[in-house]
Design a protein around this motif. Structure first.
Motif, short mmCIF file in Angstrom:
data_model
loop_
_atom_site.label_atom_id
_atom_site.label_comp_id
_atom_site.label_asym_id
_atom_site.label_seq_id
_atom_site.Cartn_x
_atom_site.Cartn_y
_atom_site.Cartn_z
N LEU A 1 0.83 -1.20 0.00
CA LEU A 1 0.00 0.00 0.00
C LEU A 1 0.87 1.25 0.00
CD1 LEU A 1 -2.76 1.35 0.14
CD2 LEU A 1 -2.70 1.04 2.62
N LEU A 2 1.94 1.24 0.79
CA LEU A 2 2.86 2.38 0.80
C LEU A 2 3.43 2.64 -0.59
CD1 LEU A 2 5.04 2.30 4.01
CD2 LEU A 2 3.77 4.22 3.10
N GLN A 3 3.79 1.57 -1.27
CA GLN A 3 4.35 1.73 -2.61
C GLN A 3 3.31 2.36 -3.54
OE1 GLN A 3 6.10 -1.74 -4.33
NE2 GLN A 3 6.78 -0.65 -6.15
N ALA A 4 2.05 1.92 -3.44
CA ALA A 4 0.99 2.51 -4.27
C ALA A 4 0.76 3.97 -3.92
CB ALA A 4 -0.29 1.70 -4.10
N LEU A 5 0.75 4.28 -2.61
CA LEU A 5 0.53 5.66 -2.17
C LEU A 5 1.69 6.56 -2.54
CD1 LEU A 5 -1.00 5.09 1.38
CD2 LEU A 5 -2.20 5.82 -0.69
N SER A 6 2.88 6.00 -2.69
CA SER A 6 4.06 6.82 -2.98
C SER A 6 4.01 7.40 -4.40
CB SER A 6 5.33 6.00 -2.81
OG SER A 6 5.46 5.03 -3.82
N HIS A 7 3.14 6.87 -5.23
CA HIS A 7 3.03 7.38 -6.60
C HIS A 7 1.92 8.42 -6.73
CE1 HIS A 7 5.93 4.51 -8.04
NE2 HIS A 7 5.23 3.52 -7.51
N GLU A 8 1.14 8.62 -5.65
CA GLU A 8 0.04 9.58 -5.69
C GLU A 8 0.49 10.93 -5.14
OE1 GLU A 8 -3.35 8.08 -3.58
OE2 GLU A 8 -3.44 6.26 -4.78
N GLU A 9 -0.11 11.97 -5.65
CA GLU A 9 0.15 13.32 -5.13
C GLU A 9 -1.09 13.78 -4.40
OE1 GLU A 9 2.86 15.18 -5.14
OE2 GLU A 9 4.01 13.66 -6.17
N PRO A 10 -1.01 14.46 -3.32
CA PRO A 10 0.20 14.78 -2.57
C PRO A 10 0.67 13.56 -1.77
CG PRO A 10 -1.70 15.63 -1.39
CD PRO A 10 -2.22 15.01 -2.68
N LEU A 11 1.88 13.62 -1.32
CA LEU A 11 2.47 12.51 -0.58
C LEU A 11 2.05 12.47 0.88
CD1 LEU A 11 6.12 12.41 -1.94
CD2 LEU A 11 4.29 10.77 -2.34
N SER A 12 1.24 13.40 1.31
CA SER A 12 0.87 13.48 2.72
C SER A 12 0.18 12.19 3.20
CB SER A 12 -0.03 14.68 2.98
OG SER A 12 -1.19 14.61 2.20
N LYS A 13 -0.62 11.56 2.34
CA LYS A 13 -1.30 10.33 2.71
C LYS A 13 -0.28 9.20 2.95
CE LYS A 13 -5.52 7.91 1.46
NZ LYS A 13 -6.56 7.75 0.45
N ALA A 14 0.70 9.10 2.08
CA ALA A 14 1.74 8.07 2.24
C ALA A 14 2.58 8.34 3.48
CB ALA A 14 2.63 8.02 1.00
N LYS A 15 2.90 9.60 3.73
CA LYS A 15 3.71 9.96 4.89
C LYS A 15 2.96 9.67 6.19
CE LYS A 15 6.46 13.52 2.60
NZ LYS A 15 6.78 14.96 2.55
N LYS A 16 1.67 9.99 6.25
CA LYS A 16 0.87 9.71 7.44
C LYS A 16 0.77 8.21 7.69
CE LYS A 16 -2.17 13.74 7.42
NZ LYS A 16 -3.55 14.19 7.18
N PHE A 17 0.56 7.46 6.61
CA PHE A 17 0.45 6.01 6.74
C PHE A 17 1.77 5.42 7.23
CE2 PHE A 17 0.42 1.67 4.91
CZ PHE A 17 -0.63 1.17 5.66
N LEU A 18 2.88 5.91 6.73
CA LEU A 18 4.20 5.45 7.16
C LEU A 18 4.40 5.73 8.65
CD1 LEU A 18 7.01 4.29 6.56
CD2 LEU A 18 7.70 6.59 5.87
N GLU A 19 4.01 6.91 9.11
CA GLU A 19 4.16 7.26 10.53
C GLU A 19 3.29 6.36 11.41
OE1 GLU A 19 6.26 9.15 12.28
OE2 GLU A 19 7.22 9.24 10.33
N ARG A 20 2.04 6.12 10.99
CA ARG A 20 1.16 5.23 11.77
C ARG A 20 1.72 3.82 11.83
NH1 ARG A 20 -3.57 6.01 8.69
NH2 ARG A 20 -3.58 8.25 8.58
#
Length: 138
Positions: A34-53
């Motif tokens: 999921l992180l890899q999929a989110l890393s291709h979307e803009e903005p990256l805030s969703k991927a960054k929040k998911f990584l922190e959680r």
């Protein structure tokens, strides 16, 4: 696509909170996908929040954290750009905070960073620290 990623996010969170170790591992692997999929979307805030959680969820689960770091490194190798840079910044600082300490150099007023590895003892550890100091001096 947002609905699919939301569903996968819910599923991976359920797997990570389940008492079965096999489901924990599936949750980690799914989370990295999921992180890899989110890393291709803009903005990256969703991927960054998911990584922190994910980091905070796995904080006290050593065996899962090691699997997570292995999967995350594979994910970053397949990804380039701002998200890969963000992951590098987070984990480079974390590595430095955990494994590197600043020690004064004998007979000098300056300090040197020394890599401290768990389990290193006695002569072998002294040798490593001496090598680190001589490397820094050059």
């Amino acid at each position: 696509s947002s609905t699919v990623t939301d569903d996968i996010h819910i599923l991976t969170r359920k797997y990570l909170s389940h008492p079965d170790a096999k489901l924990h591992r599936l949750g980690v692997i799914g989370s990295c996908a999921l992180l890899q999929a989110l890393s291709h979307e803009e903005p990256l805030s969703k991927a960054k929040k998911f990584l922190e959680r994910l980091r905070s969820t796995l904080k006290d689960k050593i065996e899962l954290r090691s699997l997570f770091l292995e999967e995350l490194s594979a994910c970053v190798q397949r990804t380039s750009g701002p998200f890969a840079s963000h992951v590098f910044e987070i984990y480079a600082d974390l590595f430095y905070d955990i494994f590197v300490v600043t020690q004064p150099v004998l007979n000098s007023t300056r300090e040197v960073d020394i890599l401290c590895l768990e389990g290193e003892q006695g002569e072998e550890a002294d040798e490593m620290n001496t090598e680190a100091e001589s490397y820094r001096d050059s």
